[in-house]
Design a protein around this motif. Sequence first.
Motif, mmCIF file in Angstrom:
data_model
loop_
_atom_site.group_PDB
_atom_site.id
_atom_site.type_symbol
_atom_site.label_atom_id
_atom_site.label_comp_id
_atom_site.label_asym_id
_atom_site.label_seq_id
_atom_site.Cartn_x
_atom_site.Cartn_y
_atom_site.Cartn_z
ATOM 1 N N ASN A 367 2.612 8.845 -0.078
ATOM 2 C CA ASN A 367 1.545 7.853 -0.277
ATOM 3 C C ASN A 367 0.189 8.471 0.029
ATOM 4 N N LYS A 370 -0.770 10.457 -2.785
ATOM 5 C CA LYS A 370 -0.961 9.646 -3.987
ATOM 6 C C LYS A 370 -2.270 8.858 -3.924
ATOM 7 N N TYR A 371 -2.603 8.346 -2.720
ATOM 8 C CA TYR A 371 -3.767 7.477 -2.598
ATOM 9 C C TYR A 371 -4.984 8.195 -2.019
ATOM 10 N N ASP A 395 -4.732 10.160 6.301
ATOM 11 C CA ASP A 395 -5.293 10.719 5.072
ATOM 12 C C ASP A 395 -6.752 10.307 4.947
ATOM 13 N N ILE A 400 -6.852 0.878 2.536
ATOM 14 C CA ILE A 400 -6.139 -0.343 2.122
ATOM 15 C C ILE A 400 -6.994 -1.535 2.529
ATOM 16 N N ILE A 408 1.902 -4.502 3.030
ATOM 17 C CA ILE A 408 2.323 -3.212 2.464
ATOM 18 C C ILE A 408 3.777 -2.848 2.770
ATOM 19 N N ALA A 413 5.692 -4.492 -2.773
ATOM 20 C CA ALA A 413 4.286 -4.802 -2.496
ATOM 21 C C ALA A 413 3.425 -3.637 -2.952
ATOM 22 N N ARG A 414 2.455 -3.946 -3.781
ATOM 23 C CA ARG A 414 1.536 -2.894 -4.217
ATOM 24 C C ARG A 414 0.113 -3.402 -4.130
ATOM 25 N N GLY A 415 -0.732 -2.552 -3.619
ATOM 26 C CA GLY A 415 -2.152 -2.921 -3.563
ATOM 27 C C GLY A 415 -2.728 -2.936 -4.962
ATOM 28 N N ALA A 418 -3.825 0.342 -6.317
ATOM 29 C CA ALA A 418 -2.692 1.151 -6.761
ATOM 30 C C ALA A 418 -2.262 0.739 -8.160
ATOM 31 N N GLY A 425 4.099 3.698 -8.804
ATOM 32 C CA GLY A 425 5.007 3.358 -7.706
ATOM 33 C C GLY A 425 5.640 1.997 -7.914
ATOM 34 N N PHE A 426 6.716 1.754 -7.146
ATOM 35 C CA PHE A 426 7.391 0.442 -7.241
ATOM 36 C C PHE A 426 7.006 -0.472 -6.088
ATOM 37 N N GLY A 427 6.349 0.080 -5.087
ATOM 38 C CA GLY A 427 6.080 -0.732 -3.893
ATOM 39 C C GLY A 427 7.301 -0.812 -2.995
ATOM 40 N N LEU A 428 8.161 0.203 -3.063
ATOM 41 C CA LEU A 428 9.370 0.193 -2.220
ATOM 42 C C LEU A 428 9.310 1.249 -1.114
ATOM 43 N N GLY A 429 8.445 2.244 -1.309
ATOM 44 C CA GLY A 429 8.421 3.377 -0.386
ATOM 45 C C GLY A 429 8.227 2.970 1.063
ATOM 46 N N LEU A 430 7.227 2.128 1.338
ATOM 47 C CA LEU A 430 6.953 1.755 2.722
ATOM 48 C C LEU A 430 8.007 0.806 3.279
HETATM 49 N N1 ATP Z 1 -1.974 6.051 2.433
HETATM 50 C C1 ATP Z 1 -2.286 4.966 1.705
HETATM 51 N N2 ATP Z 1 -3.574 4.763 1.293
HETATM 52 C C2 ATP Z 1 -3.882 3.697 0.563
HETATM 53 N N3 ATP Z 1 -3.031 2.750 0.167
HETATM 54 C C3 ATP Z 1 -1.751 2.882 0.549
HETATM 55 C C4 ATP Z 1 -1.309 3.982 1.329
HETATM 56 N N4 ATP Z 1 0.005 3.829 1.579
HETATM 57 C C5 ATP Z 1 0.364 2.681 0.967
HETATM 58 N N5 ATP Z 1 -0.659 2.101 0.349
HETATM 59 C C6 ATP Z 1 -0.650 0.832 -0.381
HETATM 60 O O1 ATP Z 1 0.521 0.160 -0.049
HETATM 61 C C7 ATP Z 1 1.297 -0.150 -1.206
HETATM 62 C C8 ATP Z 1 2.759 -0.023 -0.894
HETATM 63 O O2 ATP Z 1 3.155 1.292 -0.651
HETATM 64 P P1 ATP Z 1 4.590 1.758 -1.047
HETATM 65 O O3 ATP Z 1 4.740 3.178 -0.684
HETATM 66 O O4 ATP Z 1 5.544 0.799 -0.474
HETATM 67 O O5 ATP Z 1 4.618 1.552 -2.590
HETATM 68 P P2 ATP Z 1 4.103 2.481 -3.768
HETATM 69 O O6 ATP Z 1 3.597 3.749 -3.201
HETATM 70 O O7 ATP Z 1 3.160 1.684 -4.564
HETATM 71 O O8 ATP Z 1 5.412 2.707 -4.615
HETATM 72 P P3 ATP Z 1 6.684 3.629 -4.270
HETATM 73 O O9 ATP Z 1 6.423 4.202 -2.918
HETATM 74 O O10 ATP Z 1 7.808 2.686 -4.299
HETATM 75 O O11 ATP Z 1 6.708 4.635 -5.319
HETATM 76 C C9 ATP Z 1 0.824 0.846 -2.217
HETATM 77 O O12 ATP Z 1 0.979 0.347 -3.527
HETATM 78 C C10 ATP Z 1 -0.646 1.023 -1.864
HETATM 79 O O13 ATP Z 1 -1.404 0.021 -2.434
#
Ligand code: ATP
Length: 466
Positions: A367, A370-371, A395, A400, A408, A413-415, A418, A425-430
Amino acid sequence: MSLRWKIFSLYFVILIISLASTGLYLYGYIEKSYLDNVKVNNLMQANMISNFVARFVGTSSSYLIEPTILEYAKQINSRILFTNVNGKVLVDSAPSKEFEGKVINNYNDVKEALAGKGSTSIHDINGVGWAMYTAVPVIAKNNIVGVILISSSIDNVINLLNSIKYRMIYTFTGIGIIVSFLSLLVASYITNPLKRLTEATNILSQGKLDYKVDVKSSDEIGKLANAFNKMSFNLMKIDEERKRFVSDASHELKTPLASVKALIESLINSKNQDVNFYKEILKDVNGEIDRMTRLVNDLLELARMDRMKTAKVRRSEISEIILDVIDSLLPVAKTKDINLEFKGKNGVFAEVDPDRLYRMVYNIVENGIKYTHHGGNVMVGLEEDEDNIYLTISDSGIGISEETLPKIFDRFARGDTARSKKSGGFGLGLSIAKEIIDMHEGKISVESKVGEGTVFKITLPKTKKN
Ligand SMILES: Nc1ncnc2c1ncn2[C@@H]1O[C@H](COP(=O)(O)OP(=O)(O)OP(=O)(O)O)[C@@H](O)[C@H]1O
Ligand SMILES: [Mg+2]
Protein backbone atom coordinates in the motif's frame (compact mmCIF):
# COMPACT_ATOMS: atom_id res chain seq x y z
CA MET A 1 -44.40 -27.80 34.97
CA SER A 2 -43.88 -24.15 34.04
CA LEU A 3 -41.67 -21.87 36.14
CA ARG A 4 -44.75 -19.89 37.14
CA TRP A 5 -46.39 -22.94 38.67
CA LYS A 6 -43.16 -24.03 40.26
CA ILE A 7 -42.79 -20.66 42.00
CA PHE A 8 -46.46 -20.71 42.95
CA SER A 9 -46.29 -24.26 44.35
CA LEU A 10 -43.20 -23.40 46.35
CA TYR A 11 -44.93 -20.35 47.83
CA PHE A 12 -48.02 -22.44 48.49
CA VAL A 13 -46.20 -25.24 50.30
CA ILE A 14 -44.23 -22.75 52.43
CA LEU A 15 -47.46 -20.90 53.20
CA ILE A 16 -49.40 -24.01 54.20
CA ILE A 17 -46.57 -25.26 56.40
CA SER A 18 -46.14 -21.90 58.14
CA LEU A 19 -49.86 -21.25 58.58
CA ALA A 20 -50.55 -24.78 59.82
CA SER A 21 -47.68 -24.78 62.29
CA THR A 22 -48.52 -21.29 63.59
CA GLY A 23 -52.19 -22.27 63.88
CA LEU A 24 -51.49 -25.52 65.68
CA TYR A 25 -49.03 -23.89 68.05
CA LEU A 26 -51.35 -20.97 68.85
CA TYR A 27 -54.38 -23.17 69.36
CA GLY A 28 -52.43 -25.61 71.54
CA TYR A 29 -51.22 -22.74 73.66
CA ILE A 30 -54.69 -21.21 74.08
CA GLU A 31 -56.29 -24.59 74.85
CA LYS A 32 -53.67 -25.43 77.45
CA SER A 33 -53.97 -22.01 79.14
CA TYR A 34 -57.75 -22.23 79.39
CA LEU A 35 -57.83 -25.81 80.63
CA ASP A 36 -54.96 -25.26 83.09
CA ASN A 37 -56.90 -22.36 84.52
CA VAL A 38 -60.01 -24.50 85.00
CA LYS A 39 -57.88 -27.32 86.47
CA VAL A 40 -56.25 -25.06 89.07
CA ASN A 41 -59.64 -23.65 90.02
CA ASN A 42 -61.19 -27.10 90.44
CA LEU A 43 -58.25 -28.43 92.44
CA MET A 44 -58.53 -25.43 94.76
CA GLN A 45 -62.20 -26.05 95.32
CA ALA A 46 -61.68 -29.79 95.80
CA ASN A 47 -58.95 -29.11 98.36
CA MET A 48 -61.19 -26.70 100.24
CA ILE A 49 -63.95 -29.28 100.51
CA SER A 50 -61.43 -31.98 101.35
CA ASN A 51 -60.01 -29.87 104.22
CA PHE A 52 -63.47 -29.17 105.47
CA VAL A 53 -64.52 -32.80 105.37
CA ALA A 54 -61.25 -33.95 106.98
CA ARG A 55 -62.13 -31.99 110.09
CA PHE A 56 -65.38 -33.94 110.60
CA VAL A 57 -64.39 -37.47 109.59
CA GLY A 58 -64.50 -39.79 112.58
CA THR A 59 -65.86 -37.13 114.94
CA SER A 60 -69.24 -36.65 116.48
CA SER A 61 -69.89 -33.93 113.93
CA SER A 62 -69.59 -36.29 110.98
CA TYR A 63 -73.30 -35.89 110.33
CA LEU A 64 -72.44 -32.38 109.04
CA ILE A 65 -70.47 -33.78 106.13
CA GLU A 66 -73.37 -34.62 103.83
CA PRO A 67 -75.34 -31.36 104.12
CA THR A 68 -72.17 -29.34 103.71
CA ILE A 69 -71.21 -31.26 100.55
CA LEU A 70 -74.73 -30.81 99.15
CA GLU A 71 -74.67 -27.11 99.88
CA TYR A 72 -71.23 -26.69 98.32
CA ALA A 73 -72.17 -28.71 95.22
CA LYS A 74 -75.12 -26.39 94.71
CA GLN A 75 -72.90 -23.32 95.07
CA ILE A 76 -70.28 -24.40 92.54
CA ASN A 77 -72.84 -26.00 90.28
CA SER A 78 -71.01 -29.32 90.22
CA ARG A 79 -71.48 -32.88 91.35
CA ILE A 80 -69.40 -33.88 94.38
CA LEU A 81 -68.68 -37.46 95.50
CA PHE A 82 -67.09 -38.38 98.81
CA THR A 83 -65.62 -41.84 99.18
CA ASN A 84 -64.00 -43.62 102.10
CA VAL A 85 -60.46 -44.96 101.95
CA ASN A 86 -61.65 -48.03 100.01
CA GLY A 87 -63.28 -45.94 97.30
CA LYS A 88 -66.81 -46.64 98.46
CA VAL A 89 -69.05 -43.63 97.82
CA LEU A 90 -70.41 -42.25 101.08
CA VAL A 91 -72.00 -39.08 99.70
CA ASP A 92 -73.22 -38.33 96.13
CA SER A 93 -74.48 -34.77 95.73
CA ALA A 94 -76.66 -35.64 92.73
CA PRO A 95 -80.38 -35.85 93.56
CA SER A 96 -80.44 -39.44 92.25
CA LYS A 97 -77.72 -40.42 94.73
CA GLU A 98 -76.94 -42.99 92.08
CA PHE A 99 -73.37 -43.70 93.24
CA GLU A 100 -73.95 -43.96 96.99
CA GLY A 101 -72.73 -47.35 98.25
CA LYS A 102 -70.84 -48.12 95.02
CA VAL A 103 -67.08 -48.68 95.01
CA ILE A 104 -65.35 -46.44 92.44
CA ASN A 105 -61.68 -47.09 93.22
CA ASN A 106 -61.24 -48.25 89.61
CA TYR A 107 -61.53 -44.58 88.49
CA ASN A 108 -58.07 -43.35 87.61
CA ASP A 109 -58.52 -40.02 89.41
CA VAL A 110 -59.77 -41.78 92.53
CA LYS A 111 -56.81 -44.17 92.40
CA GLU A 112 -54.41 -41.24 92.17
CA ALA A 113 -56.11 -39.40 95.01
CA LEU A 114 -55.99 -42.55 97.21
CA ALA A 115 -52.29 -42.64 96.48
CA GLY A 116 -52.07 -39.10 97.85
CA LYS A 117 -52.04 -37.01 94.67
CA GLY A 118 -54.57 -34.53 93.31
CA SER A 119 -55.68 -35.50 89.81
CA THR A 120 -57.85 -34.16 87.01
CA SER A 121 -59.14 -35.60 83.76
CA ILE A 122 -61.52 -34.55 80.97
CA HIS A 123 -64.40 -36.71 79.75
CA ASP A 124 -67.00 -36.48 77.05
CA ILE A 125 -70.02 -37.93 78.81
CA ASN A 126 -72.64 -39.28 76.49
CA GLY A 127 -75.74 -37.12 76.40
CA VAL A 128 -74.41 -34.76 79.07
CA GLY A 129 -71.41 -33.02 77.53
CA TRP A 130 -67.85 -32.26 78.50
CA ALA A 131 -66.88 -32.67 82.17
CA MET A 132 -63.74 -32.31 84.22
CA TYR A 133 -63.16 -34.81 87.03
CA THR A 134 -61.06 -33.51 89.90
CA ALA A 135 -60.05 -35.86 92.72
CA VAL A 136 -58.08 -35.01 95.88
CA PRO A 137 -57.38 -37.11 98.97
CA VAL A 138 -59.06 -36.33 102.29
CA ILE A 139 -56.31 -36.37 104.88
CA ALA A 140 -57.11 -36.55 108.60
CA LYS A 141 -54.34 -36.84 111.14
CA ASN A 142 -51.81 -37.58 108.41
CA ASN A 143 -53.83 -40.50 107.07
CA ILE A 144 -55.76 -40.69 103.84
CA VAL A 145 -59.29 -41.33 104.95
CA GLY A 146 -61.12 -40.80 101.70
CA VAL A 147 -61.42 -38.93 98.39
CA ILE A 148 -63.35 -35.88 97.22
CA LEU A 149 -64.26 -36.19 93.51
CA ILE A 150 -65.78 -33.18 91.78
CA SER A 151 -67.35 -33.51 88.37
CA SER A 152 -67.97 -30.10 86.80
CA SER A 153 -69.24 -29.20 83.35
CA ILE A 154 -66.63 -27.54 81.11
CA ASP A 155 -68.97 -27.23 78.12
CA ASN A 156 -68.58 -23.45 78.08
CA VAL A 157 -64.78 -23.72 77.94
CA ILE A 158 -64.89 -26.38 75.23
CA ASN A 159 -67.41 -24.31 73.24
CA LEU A 160 -65.22 -21.24 73.55
CA LEU A 161 -62.16 -23.24 72.44
CA ASN A 162 -64.11 -24.64 69.49
CA SER A 163 -65.22 -21.20 68.42
CA ILE A 164 -61.60 -19.96 68.65
CA LYS A 165 -60.55 -23.00 66.62
CA TYR A 166 -63.06 -22.33 63.83
CA ARG A 167 -62.28 -18.63 63.77
CA MET A 168 -58.61 -19.47 63.37
CA ILE A 169 -59.36 -21.95 60.58
CA TYR A 170 -61.49 -19.38 58.73
CA THR A 171 -58.95 -16.58 59.19
CA PHE A 172 -55.99 -18.72 58.19
CA THR A 173 -57.85 -20.10 55.16
CA GLY A 174 -58.69 -16.51 54.15
CA ILE A 175 -55.06 -15.47 54.55
CA GLY A 176 -54.04 -18.59 52.62
CA ILE A 177 -56.33 -17.76 49.69
CA ILE A 178 -55.26 -14.10 49.53
CA VAL A 179 -51.55 -14.91 49.79
CA SER A 180 -51.88 -17.72 47.22
CA PHE A 181 -53.53 -15.31 44.82
CA LEU A 182 -50.80 -12.73 45.43
CA SER A 183 -48.10 -15.35 44.95
CA LEU A 184 -49.67 -16.28 41.63
CA LEU A 185 -49.46 -12.61 40.63
CA VAL A 186 -45.84 -12.41 41.79
CA ALA A 187 -44.99 -15.60 39.90
CA SER A 188 -46.56 -14.15 36.76
CA TYR A 189 -44.71 -10.90 37.30
CA ILE A 190 -41.42 -12.81 37.50
CA THR A 191 -42.06 -15.19 34.64
CA ASN A 192 -43.74 -12.90 32.10
CA PRO A 193 -40.49 -11.26 30.96
CA LEU A 194 -38.98 -14.75 30.64
CA LYS A 195 -41.93 -15.75 28.48
CA ARG A 196 -41.32 -12.73 26.28
CA LEU A 197 -37.62 -13.58 26.09
CA THR A 198 -38.45 -17.13 25.02
CA GLU A 199 -40.79 -15.79 22.34
CA ALA A 200 -38.08 -13.37 21.20
CA THR A 201 -35.53 -16.21 21.03
CA ASN A 202 -37.92 -18.23 18.89
CA ILE A 203 -38.52 -15.29 16.58
CA LEU A 204 -34.75 -14.72 16.37
CA SER A 205 -34.13 -18.38 15.60
CA GLN A 206 -36.57 -18.06 12.70
CA GLY A 207 -34.23 -15.51 11.16
CA LYS A 208 -35.63 -12.18 12.29
CA LEU A 209 -32.24 -11.12 13.60
CA ASP A 210 -33.09 -7.52 14.47
CA TYR A 211 -35.85 -8.51 16.91
CA LYS A 212 -35.69 -6.63 20.21
CA VAL A 213 -37.29 -7.63 23.48
CA ASP A 214 -38.84 -4.93 25.63
CA VAL A 215 -37.95 -5.59 29.28
CA LYS A 216 -37.23 -2.52 31.35
CA SER A 217 -36.37 -3.91 34.80
CA SER A 218 -32.82 -3.61 36.09
CA ASP A 219 -32.76 -7.02 37.79
CA GLU A 220 -31.16 -10.23 36.48
CA ILE A 221 -33.95 -10.70 33.95
CA GLY A 222 -33.52 -7.12 32.73
CA LYS A 223 -29.81 -7.80 32.32
CA LEU A 224 -30.59 -10.99 30.42
CA ALA A 225 -32.91 -9.03 28.13
CA ASN A 226 -30.21 -6.43 27.55
CA ALA A 227 -27.71 -9.15 26.73
CA PHE A 228 -30.28 -10.65 24.36
CA ASN A 229 -30.81 -7.32 22.59
CA LYS A 230 -27.06 -6.83 22.30
CA MET A 231 -26.74 -10.33 20.87
CA SER A 232 -29.51 -9.77 18.31
CA PHE A 233 -27.93 -6.44 17.32
CA ASN A 234 -24.53 -8.09 16.83
CA LEU A 235 -26.05 -10.99 14.92
CA MET A 236 -27.75 -8.54 12.64
CA LYS A 237 -24.50 -6.65 12.10
CA ILE A 238 -22.62 -9.87 11.36
CA ASP A 239 -25.37 -10.92 8.99
CA GLU A 240 -25.32 -7.57 7.21
CA GLU A 241 -21.54 -7.74 6.93
CA ARG A 242 -21.77 -11.21 5.47
CA LYS A 243 -24.39 -10.15 2.94
CA ARG A 244 -22.37 -7.11 1.94
CA PHE A 245 -19.26 -9.25 1.68
CA VAL A 246 -20.94 -11.73 -0.65
CA SER A 247 -22.42 -8.96 -2.78
CA ASP A 248 -19.09 -7.06 -2.93
CA ALA A 249 -17.18 -10.24 -3.78
CA SER A 250 -19.65 -11.10 -6.55
CA HIS A 251 -19.45 -7.57 -7.85
CA GLU A 252 -15.65 -7.66 -7.89
CA LEU A 253 -15.71 -10.93 -9.82
CA LYS A 254 -18.32 -9.65 -12.23
CA THR A 255 -16.20 -6.75 -13.47
CA PRO A 256 -13.19 -8.79 -14.71
CA LEU A 257 -15.56 -11.45 -16.05
CA ALA A 258 -17.39 -8.81 -18.07
CA SER A 259 -14.08 -7.47 -19.44
CA VAL A 260 -12.94 -10.98 -20.34
CA LYS A 261 -16.23 -11.62 -22.10
CA ALA A 262 -16.01 -8.30 -24.00
CA LEU A 263 -12.42 -8.99 -25.00
CA ILE A 264 -13.21 -12.48 -26.23
CA GLU A 265 -16.27 -11.28 -28.11
CA SER A 266 -14.14 -8.64 -29.82
CA LEU A 267 -11.79 -11.46 -30.87
CA ILE A 268 -14.67 -13.58 -32.19
CA ASN A 269 -16.18 -10.69 -34.13
CA SER A 270 -12.87 -9.37 -35.42
CA LYS A 271 -12.00 -9.71 -39.07
CA ASN A 272 -8.44 -8.80 -38.20
CA GLN A 273 -6.03 -11.67 -38.90
CA ASP A 274 -3.04 -9.99 -37.32
CA VAL A 275 -1.38 -12.23 -34.72
CA ASN A 276 -0.23 -9.22 -32.71
CA PHE A 277 -3.81 -8.03 -32.35
CA TYR A 278 -4.78 -11.45 -30.96
CA LYS A 279 -1.76 -11.45 -28.66
CA GLU A 280 -2.60 -7.97 -27.39
CA ILE A 281 -6.16 -8.98 -26.54
CA LEU A 282 -5.10 -12.29 -24.98
CA LYS A 283 -2.60 -10.38 -22.84
CA ASP A 284 -5.48 -8.26 -21.54
CA VAL A 285 -7.53 -11.42 -20.93
CA ASN A 286 -4.59 -12.90 -19.07
CA GLY A 287 -4.31 -9.75 -16.96
CA GLU A 288 -7.98 -9.97 -16.00
CA ILE A 289 -7.59 -13.64 -15.10
CA ASP A 290 -4.62 -12.76 -12.89
CA ARG A 291 -6.76 -10.16 -11.18
CA MET A 292 -9.56 -12.67 -10.60
CA THR A 293 -7.07 -15.23 -9.30
CA ARG A 294 -5.70 -12.64 -6.88
CA LEU A 295 -9.20 -11.83 -5.67
CA VAL A 296 -10.14 -15.49 -5.25
CA ASN A 297 -6.89 -16.12 -3.36
CA ASP A 298 -7.60 -13.19 -1.07
CA LEU A 299 -11.13 -14.41 -0.46
CA LEU A 300 -9.88 -17.93 0.26
CA GLU A 301 -7.33 -16.51 2.68
CA LEU A 302 -10.04 -14.55 4.52
CA ALA A 303 -12.30 -17.60 4.63
CA ARG A 304 -9.45 -19.70 6.05
CA MET A 305 -8.79 -17.10 8.75
CA ASP A 306 -12.49 -16.91 9.57
CA ARG A 307 -12.47 -20.64 10.18
CA MET A 308 -9.20 -20.74 12.13
CA LYS A 309 -8.96 -17.80 14.47
CA THR A 310 -5.61 -18.67 16.06
CA ALA A 311 -2.17 -18.59 14.49
CA LYS A 312 0.20 -21.56 14.34
CA VAL A 313 3.25 -19.81 15.74
CA ARG A 314 6.94 -20.60 15.86
CA ARG A 315 9.96 -18.59 16.95
CA SER A 316 11.00 -16.54 13.94
CA GLU A 317 13.37 -13.70 13.18
CA ILE A 318 11.19 -10.73 12.32
CA SER A 319 13.80 -8.61 10.51
CA GLU A 320 14.39 -11.52 8.13
CA ILE A 321 10.72 -11.62 7.23
CA ILE A 322 10.67 -7.84 6.69
CA LEU A 323 13.75 -8.02 4.47
CA ASP A 324 12.08 -10.77 2.43
CA VAL A 325 9.08 -8.48 1.87
CA ILE A 326 11.34 -5.58 0.89
CA ASP A 327 13.26 -7.81 -1.51
CA SER A 328 10.14 -8.86 -3.31
CA LEU A 329 8.66 -5.34 -3.45
CA LEU A 330 11.87 -3.53 -4.38
CA PRO A 331 11.30 -3.97 -8.15
CA VAL A 332 7.84 -2.38 -7.84
CA ALA A 333 9.26 0.48 -5.79
CA LYS A 334 11.99 1.02 -8.37
CA THR A 335 9.43 1.47 -11.16
CA LYS A 336 8.13 4.50 -9.20
CA ASP A 337 11.54 5.64 -8.06
CA ILE A 338 10.49 5.11 -4.48
CA ASN A 339 13.09 4.71 -1.78
CA LEU A 340 12.08 1.57 0.13
CA GLU A 341 14.17 0.92 3.24
CA PHE A 342 14.35 -1.15 6.40
CA LYS A 343 15.51 0.97 9.34
CA GLY A 344 15.18 -1.31 12.29
CA LYS A 345 16.85 -3.74 14.63
CA ASN A 346 18.17 -7.05 13.41
CA GLY A 347 18.01 -10.24 15.44
CA VAL A 348 14.53 -9.57 16.86
CA PHE A 349 12.69 -12.80 17.57
CA ALA A 350 9.03 -13.47 18.26
CA GLU A 351 6.59 -16.36 18.17
CA VAL A 352 4.63 -15.75 14.96
CA ASP A 353 3.25 -17.55 11.95
CA PRO A 354 6.03 -16.46 9.52
CA ASP A 355 3.96 -16.87 6.32
CA ARG A 356 1.11 -14.82 7.72
CA LEU A 357 3.43 -12.17 9.14
CA TYR A 358 5.06 -11.91 5.70
CA ARG A 359 1.62 -11.42 4.18
CA MET A 360 0.68 -8.73 6.69
CA VAL A 361 3.89 -6.70 6.20
CA TYR A 362 3.64 -7.22 2.43
CA ASN A 363 0.10 -5.85 2.25
CA ILE A 364 0.94 -2.72 4.24
CA VAL A 365 4.25 -2.01 2.49
CA GLU A 366 2.60 -2.64 -0.88
CA ASN A 367 0.00 0.00 0.00
CA GLY A 368 2.78 2.38 0.97
CA ILE A 369 4.31 2.00 -2.49
CA LYS A 370 0.97 2.03 -4.27
CA TYR A 371 -0.27 5.20 -2.57
CA THR A 372 2.98 7.19 -2.79
CA HIS A 373 3.98 9.39 -5.71
CA HIS A 374 7.11 8.99 -7.79
CA GLY A 375 10.27 9.65 -5.85
CA GLY A 376 8.71 9.21 -2.40
CA ASN A 377 9.82 7.19 0.62
CA VAL A 378 8.54 4.06 2.32
CA MET A 379 10.25 3.06 5.57
CA VAL A 380 9.90 -0.02 7.74
CA GLY A 381 11.04 0.23 11.35
CA LEU A 382 11.39 -2.48 14.00
CA GLU A 383 11.85 -2.10 17.78
CA GLU A 384 11.38 -4.41 20.71
CA ASP A 385 11.07 -4.50 24.47
CA GLU A 386 10.79 -7.39 26.88
CA ASP A 387 7.26 -8.40 25.87
CA ASN A 388 6.51 -6.92 22.47
CA ILE A 389 7.87 -6.07 19.08
CA TYR A 390 6.94 -2.75 17.46
CA LEU A 391 6.69 -2.42 13.68
CA THR A 392 6.35 0.95 11.96
CA ILE A 393 5.55 1.27 8.27
CA SER A 394 5.53 4.86 7.09
CA ASP A 395 5.27 6.49 3.71
CA SER A 396 5.37 9.98 2.27
CA GLY A 397 2.33 9.29 0.12
CA ILE A 398 -1.08 10.72 -0.58
CA GLY A 399 -2.45 10.11 2.92
CA ILE A 400 -5.92 9.01 3.96
CA SER A 401 -8.83 11.39 4.55
CA GLU A 402 -10.49 11.53 7.98
CA GLU A 403 -13.74 10.02 6.66
CA THR A 404 -11.94 7.07 5.06
CA LEU A 405 -9.59 6.39 7.95
CA PRO A 406 -12.03 4.47 10.21
CA LYS A 407 -13.09 2.21 7.31
CA ILE A 408 -9.76 1.16 5.83
CA PHE A 409 -9.67 -2.18 7.71
CA ASP A 410 -13.15 -3.18 6.48
CA ARG A 411 -13.40 -5.74 3.70
CA PHE A 412 -13.68 -4.16 0.25
CA ALA A 413 -13.01 -0.72 1.71
CA ARG A 414 -11.31 1.61 -0.71
CA GLY A 415 -10.61 5.28 -0.40
CA ASP A 416 -12.05 7.50 -3.09
CA THR A 417 -8.62 8.62 -4.21
CA ALA A 418 -7.62 5.01 -4.65
CA ARG A 419 -10.73 4.39 -6.72
CA SER A 420 -10.24 7.42 -8.89
CA LYS A 421 -6.67 6.42 -9.43
CA LYS A 422 -7.93 3.01 -10.45
CA SER A 423 -5.24 1.46 -8.32
CA GLY A 424 -6.67 -1.92 -9.16
CA GLY A 425 -6.93 -2.98 -5.52
CA PHE A 426 -9.90 -4.83 -4.04
CA GLY A 427 -9.83 -3.21 -0.62
CA LEU A 428 -8.94 -6.54 0.99
CA GLY A 429 -5.26 -6.05 1.76
CA LEU A 430 -5.66 -4.21 5.06
CA SER A 431 -8.54 -6.37 6.27
CA ILE A 432 -6.35 -9.45 5.75
CA ALA A 433 -3.50 -7.68 7.57
CA LYS A 434 -5.82 -6.81 10.46
CA GLU A 435 -7.08 -10.42 10.74
CA ILE A 436 -3.47 -11.62 10.90
CA ILE A 437 -2.66 -9.12 13.66
CA ASP A 438 -5.79 -10.21 15.59
CA MET A 439 -4.71 -13.83 15.28
CA HIS A 440 -1.43 -12.90 16.94
CA GLU A 441 -3.27 -10.93 19.65
CA GLY A 442 -1.56 -7.77 18.48
CA LYS A 443 -2.70 -4.21 17.80
CA ILE A 444 -2.56 -1.90 14.81
CA SER A 445 -3.07 1.85 14.67
CA VAL A 446 -2.77 4.34 11.85
CA GLU A 447 -2.02 8.02 11.61
CA SER A 448 -2.33 9.85 8.34
CA LYS A 449 -2.37 13.33 6.86
CA VAL A 450 -3.64 13.91 3.35
CA GLY A 451 -0.78 14.98 1.11
CA GLU A 452 1.88 14.20 3.72
CA GLY A 453 1.83 10.49 4.30
CA THR A 454 0.71 7.63 6.49
CA VAL A 455 2.19 5.70 9.42
CA PHE A 456 1.00 2.25 10.47
CA LYS A 457 2.09 1.13 13.95
CA ILE A 458 1.85 -2.52 14.88
CA THR A 459 2.46 -4.10 18.27
CA LEU A 460 2.81 -7.87 18.53
CA PRO A 461 3.42 -9.88 21.72
CA LYS A 462 6.64 -11.89 21.58
CA THR A 463 4.93 -14.97 22.97
CA LYS A 464 1.34 -16.02 22.47
CA LYS A 465 -0.67 -16.05 25.67
CA ASN A 466 -2.64 -19.23 25.01
N1 ATP B 1 -0.40 3.87 2.80
C1 ATP B 1 -1.59 4.33 2.38
N2 ATP B 1 -1.72 5.61 1.94
C2 ATP B 1 -2.89 6.06 1.51
N3 ATP B 1 -4.03 5.36 1.48
C3 ATP B 1 -3.98 4.10 1.92
C4 ATP B 1 -2.77 3.51 2.39
N4 ATP B 1 -3.03 2.25 2.78
C5 ATP B 1 -4.35 2.06 2.55
N5 ATP B 1 -4.93 3.14 2.04
C6 ATP B 1 -6.35 3.31 1.71
O1 ATP B 1 -7.05 2.28 2.31
C7 ATP B 1 -7.80 1.52 1.36
C8 ATP B 1 -7.80 0.07 1.75
O2 ATP B 1 -6.54 -0.53 1.64
P1 ATP B 1 -6.43 -2.03 1.26
O3 ATP B 1 -5.00 -2.40 1.21
O4 ATP B 1 -7.30 -2.79 2.16
O5 ATP B 1 -7.08 -2.09 -0.15
P2 ATP B 1 -6.47 -1.78 -1.59
O6 ATP B 1 -5.03 -1.47 -1.45
O7 ATP B 1 -7.32 -0.75 -2.20
O8 ATP B 1 -6.70 -3.14 -2.35
P3 ATP B 1 -5.91 -4.53 -2.17
O9 ATP B 1 -4.93 -4.32 -1.06
O10 ATP B 1 -6.97 -5.49 -1.83
O11 ATP B 1 -5.27 -4.77 -3.46
C9 ATP B 1 -7.09 1.78 0.08
O12 ATP B 1 -7.97 1.66 -1.02
C10 ATP B 1 -6.60 3.21 0.23
O13 ATP B 1 -7.61 4.10 -0.09
MG1 LIG C 1 -3.67 -2.80 -0.50
